[in-house]
Design a protein around this motif. Structure first.
Motif, PDB file in Angstrom:
ATOM      1  N   GLN A   7       0.824  -1.198   0.000  1.00 19.58           N
ATOM      2  CA  GLN A   7       0.000   0.000   0.000  1.00 19.58           C
ATOM      3  C   GLN A   7       0.863   1.255   0.000  1.00 19.58           C
ATOM      4  N   ARG A   8       0.458   2.232  -0.772  1.00 18.44           N
ATOM      5  CA  ARG A   8       1.090   3.547  -0.723  1.00 18.44           C
ATOM      6  C   ARG A   8       0.818   4.172   0.639  1.00 18.44           C
ATOM      7  N   GLN A   9       1.676   5.077   1.064  1.00 17.48           N
ATOM      8  CA  GLN A   9       1.523   5.732   2.360  1.00 17.48           C
ATOM      9  C   GLN A   9       1.459   7.243   2.155  1.00 17.48           C
ATOM     10  N   LEU A  10       0.475   7.878   2.762  1.00 17.61           N
ATOM     11  CA  LEU A  10       0.297   9.321   2.651  1.00 17.61           C
ATOM     12  C   LEU A  10       1.397  10.044   3.421  1.00 17.61           C
ATOM     13  N   ILE A  11       2.019  11.012   2.764  1.00 16.94           N
ATOM     14  CA  ILE A  11       3.064  11.772   3.433  1.00 16.94           C
ATOM     15  C   ILE A  11       2.705  13.242   3.564  1.00 16.94           C
ATOM     16  N   SER A  12       1.930  13.770   2.624  1.00 12.53           N
ATOM     17  CA  SER A  12       1.560  15.185   2.709  1.00 12.53           C
ATOM     18  C   SER A  12       0.295  15.400   1.906  1.00 12.53           C
ATOM     19  N   THR A  58       9.905  15.089  12.515  1.00 10.68           N
ATOM     20  CA  THR A  58       9.026  15.681  13.531  1.00 10.68           C
ATOM     21  C   THR A  58       7.606  15.906  13.038  1.00 10.68           C
ATOM     22  N   GLY A  59       7.428  15.939  11.710  1.00 11.75           N
ATOM     23  CA  GLY A  59       6.118  16.237  11.147  1.00 11.75           C
ATOM     24  C   GLY A  59       5.825  17.721  11.030  1.00 11.75           C
ATOM     25  N   GLU A  60       6.718  18.562  11.493  1.00  9.42           N
ATOM     26  CA  GLU A  60       6.509  20.010  11.437  1.00  9.42           C
ATOM     27  C   GLU A  60       6.493  20.492   9.996  1.00  9.42           C
ATOM     28  N   GLU A  61       5.546  21.380   9.660  1.00 11.26           N
ATOM     29  CA  GLU A  61       5.457  21.983   8.336  1.00 11.26           C
ATOM     30  C   GLU A  61       5.558  23.500   8.453  1.00 11.26           C
ATOM     31  N   ARG A  62       6.272  24.101   7.499  1.00  7.89           N
ATOM     32  CA  ARG A  62       6.409  25.549   7.464  1.00  7.89           C
ATOM     33  C   ARG A  62       6.160  26.061   6.062  1.00  7.89           C
ATOM     34  N   GLN A  63       5.544  27.219   5.969  1.00 12.95           N
ATOM     35  CA  GLN A  63       5.310  27.872   4.685  1.00 12.95           C
ATOM     36  C   GLN A  63       6.499  28.773   4.373  1.00 12.95           C
ATOM     37  N   GLY A 399      17.565   6.173  -1.895  1.00 14.18           N
ATOM     38  CA  GLY A 399      17.089   5.168  -2.832  1.00 14.18           C
ATOM     39  C   GLY A 399      16.180   4.135  -2.213  1.00 14.18           C
ATOM     40  N   ASN A 400      15.705   4.368  -0.984  1.00 17.37           N
ATOM     41  CA  ASN A 400      14.849   3.373  -0.333  1.00 17.37           C
ATOM     42  C   ASN A 400      13.383   3.797  -0.235  1.00 17.37           C
ATOM     43  N   ARG A 401      13.039   4.916  -0.858  1.00 17.13           N
ATOM     44  CA  ARG A 401      11.649   5.347  -0.964  1.00 17.13           C
ATOM     45  C   ARG A 401      11.425   5.972  -2.336  1.00 17.13           C
ATOM     46  N   ILE A 402      10.212   5.822  -2.836  1.00 12.23           N
ATOM     47  CA  ILE A 402       9.771   6.546  -4.021  1.00 12.23           C
ATOM     48  C   ILE A 402       8.576   7.401  -3.614  1.00 12.23           C
ATOM     49  N   TYR A 403       8.662   8.680  -3.932  1.00  8.00           N
ATOM     50  CA  TYR A 403       7.586   9.631  -3.648  1.00  8.00           C
ATOM     51  C   TYR A 403       6.836   9.926  -4.943  1.00  8.00           C
ATOM     52  N   PHE A 404       5.525  10.176  -4.839  1.00  6.37           N
ATOM     53  CA  PHE A 404       4.747  10.451  -6.039  1.00  6.37           C
ATOM     54  C   PHE A 404       3.463  11.188  -5.686  1.00  6.37           C
ATOM     55  N   ASN A 405       2.881  11.836  -6.692  1.00  2.16           N
ATOM     56  CA  ASN A 405       1.597  12.518  -6.559  1.00  2.16           C
ATOM     57  C   ASN A 405       0.467  11.561  -6.928  1.00  2.16           C
ATOM     58  N   SER A 406      -0.715  11.823  -6.386  1.00  2.37           N
ATOM     59  CA  SER A 406      -1.888  11.050  -6.792  1.00  2.37           C
ATOM     60  C   SER A 406      -3.151  11.843  -6.498  1.00  2.37           C
ATOM     61  N   ARG A 407      -4.074  11.813  -7.440  1.00  2.00           N
ATOM     62  CA  ARG A 407      -5.428  12.316  -7.183  1.00  2.00           C
ATOM     63  C   ARG A 407      -6.398  11.211  -7.553  1.00  2.00           C
ATOM     64  N   ILE A 412      -5.247  16.351  -4.836  1.00  2.00           N
ATOM     65  CA  ILE A 412      -3.930  15.783  -5.113  1.00  2.00           C
ATOM     66  C   ILE A 412      -3.152  15.713  -3.804  1.00  2.00           C
ATOM     67  N   LYS A 413      -2.552  14.565  -3.548  1.00  4.96           N
ATOM     68  CA  LYS A 413      -1.768  14.364  -2.335  1.00  4.96           C
ATOM     69  C   LYS A 413      -0.442  13.718  -2.703  1.00  4.96           C
ATOM     70  N   VAL A 414       0.511  13.769  -1.778  1.00  2.00           N
ATOM     71  CA  VAL A 414       1.819  13.159  -1.976  1.00  2.00           C
ATOM     72  C   VAL A 414       1.903  11.890  -1.149  1.00  2.00           C
ATOM     73  N   TYR A 415       2.354  10.808  -1.792  1.00  2.00           N
ATOM     74  CA  TYR A 415       2.478   9.505  -1.145  1.00  2.00           C
ATOM     75  C   TYR A 415       3.907   8.996  -1.302  1.00  2.00           C
ATOM     76  N   PHE A 416       4.213   7.927  -0.581  1.00  2.00           N
ATOM     77  CA  PHE A 416       5.485   7.244  -0.806  1.00  2.00           C
ATOM     78  C   PHE A 416       5.298   5.749  -0.660  1.00  2.00           C
ATOM     79  N   ILE A 417       6.250   5.015  -1.197  1.00  2.00           N
ATOM     80  CA  ILE A 417       6.299   3.572  -1.049  1.00  2.00           C
ATOM     81  C   ILE A 417       7.722   3.194  -0.683  1.00  2.00           C
TER      82      ILE A 417
END
Length: 424
Positions: A7-12, A58-63, A399-407, A412-417
């Motif tokens: 399963q893909r995992q939601l990251i952002s 940490t999960g912290e997000e900044r603009q 090289g141990n994760r692949i990130y990608f977009n999906s809607r 649209i969200k960012v996931y990883f595997i």
């Protein structure tokens, strides 16, 4: 081979009660800091596209940017506002130094983790911009520009499809009206324009400094009206002020081309460098033939190309990790897969394949043997509807994760595997 169950995992992205789009930066640069700790994304969570950074520990997000004027008109974002807004195509990351470069209105800017925005320079009048790139040493920023006439039209009355691209052929206009593009290279410390290389009869949208030598820039002719197989990929050598064609016609290709020579009528796309600056990877399709992925060695001037199976007819992007192992968001299919039927107006482009790919795959190329080892990891579940919903998978630096977009719904969200790195 059984269907993938991972399963893909939601990251952002957004929570269940919120609706906004979040996407990676364009794949010509990384979206991750060099230590893989921070992820940079573009999100419209405050009503306008802006750049955010997320600490993955940490999960912290900044603009980091504070755009309030919507989307700047540029390549891909055809219905944006002229000279106002964030250039979504302009955002590029210096991953070693955690510096973001972007265009706001007509200003070429940079911002670091301290959030301090610095205006480096300005886009000249009557120029249209596209995807930017920063050199590996962090000293130079290339901003591709084209005479503004290339996109001089009303997207509401002369636009087509979801992305409102013009109904006329842009490259044909460039040829007919003798328009030019410009490789504009700026000093990232002072903002000074170091040089501007004019390229006549060309619409440039992708630029990438050679990782080992920033005096060499790879660039493209976007959506060629003819001869895409030999007009797409070019090099500019600033040492010698020389323009070099990368892919030529010929029969001297190594690998397994299934008998298809390199032709001007082929379709070629999405070129990228290896870390050492010696190899260029690209993909596309043979004229009246199957899809393919290719490799060019600058030192030997040798081509390797591998034709994909005939049934691999779903458009996808190829990118690679630091070991030149590929990943892809299309093409692969299982024998018992049922093709998705979807109205997708972004299919009406120059590429010959439908945008209905389903899988994120790790792809191990065996160039000398002419083989590709496909390792499907998960379904990305994106509907491909519009540029931002293209998965555009990229490896992290380890090289141990692949990130990608999906809607797959509204947003649209960012996931990883997670990726096994033993190529199994």
């Amino acid at each position: 081979m059984s269907n993938p169950i991972r399963q893909r995992q939601l990251i952002s992205g957004c929570s269940a009660n919120e609706h906004f789009d979040t996407q990676l930066l364009y794949f010509t640069c990384s979206s991750l800091s060099a230590d893989d700790r921070r992820l940079y994304v573009i999100s419209n969570r405050d009503g306008h596209p802006n750049v955010f950074v997320k600490d993955l520990t940490t999960g912290e997000e900044r603009q980091l940017t504070h755009n309030t004027k919507g989307i700047l008109k540029s390549y891909v974002y055809f219905d944006g506002t002229l000279n106002e807004g964030l250039g979504k195509a302009s955002v590029s990351l210096d991953s070693k130094r955690d510096v973001i470069y972007f265009i706001q209105d007509d200003s070429i800017c940079k911002v670091g983790l301290d959030g301090k925005v610095v205006v480096l320079n300005h886009v000249p009048d009557n120029r249209m911009t596209a995807f930017t790139h920063v050199s590996d040493d962090g000293r130079w920023l290339c901003v591709p520009m084209t005479d503004g006439r290339c996109l001089d039209y009303d997207p509401e009355t002369e636009g087509s499809g979801l992305d409102k691209r013009p109904i006329y052929n842009i490259d044909q206009r460039v040829q007919d009206e003798q328009l030019s593009s410009y490789l504009c290279v700026y000093d990232t410390a002072t903002g000074d324009l170091r040089y501007q290389k004019q390229v006549p009869l060309c619409w440039i949208t992708h630029v990438q400094f050679n990782p080992a030598d920033p005096e060499i820039i790879m660039y493209n002719h976007e959506w060629p009206c003819r001869d895409c197989g030999i007009r797409r990929i070019w090099l500019y050598n600033h040492h010698t002020d020389e323009i070099i064609r990368v892919r030529t016609e010929g029969t001297d290709t190594l690998g397994d081309t299934k008998g298809y020579p390199r032709k001007a009528a082929d379709w070629v796309c999405h070129e990228m460098w290896s870390d050492d600056g010696n190899i260029i990877i690209y993909h596309g399709g043979y004229a009246d033939g199957p899809a393919m992925v290719g490799r060019y060695d600058l030192r030997s001037r040798q081509y390797w190309e591998i034709a994909l199976p005939e049934e691999y007819k779903s458009y996808g992007h190829f990118t690679m990790d630091h070991q030149q192992i590929l990943c892809c968001d299309g093409y692969f299919k299982f024998a018992d897969d049922i093709a998705i039927v979807r109205e997708n107006s972004t299919d009406n482009g120059p590429d010959p394949h439908k945008k209905d790919g389903e899988y994120i795959s790790r792809v191990v190329p065996l160039w000398e043997e002419g083989l590709l080892k496909w390792i499907p990891l998960c379904k990305h579940e994106s509907d491909w509807l519009g540029q931002d919903a293209h998965p555009h998978p990229v490896y992290n630096h380890a090289g141990n994760r692949i990130y990608f977009n999906s809607r797959s719904d509204k947003d649209i969200k960012v996931y990883f595997i997670e990726v096994m790195t033993d190529n199994n």
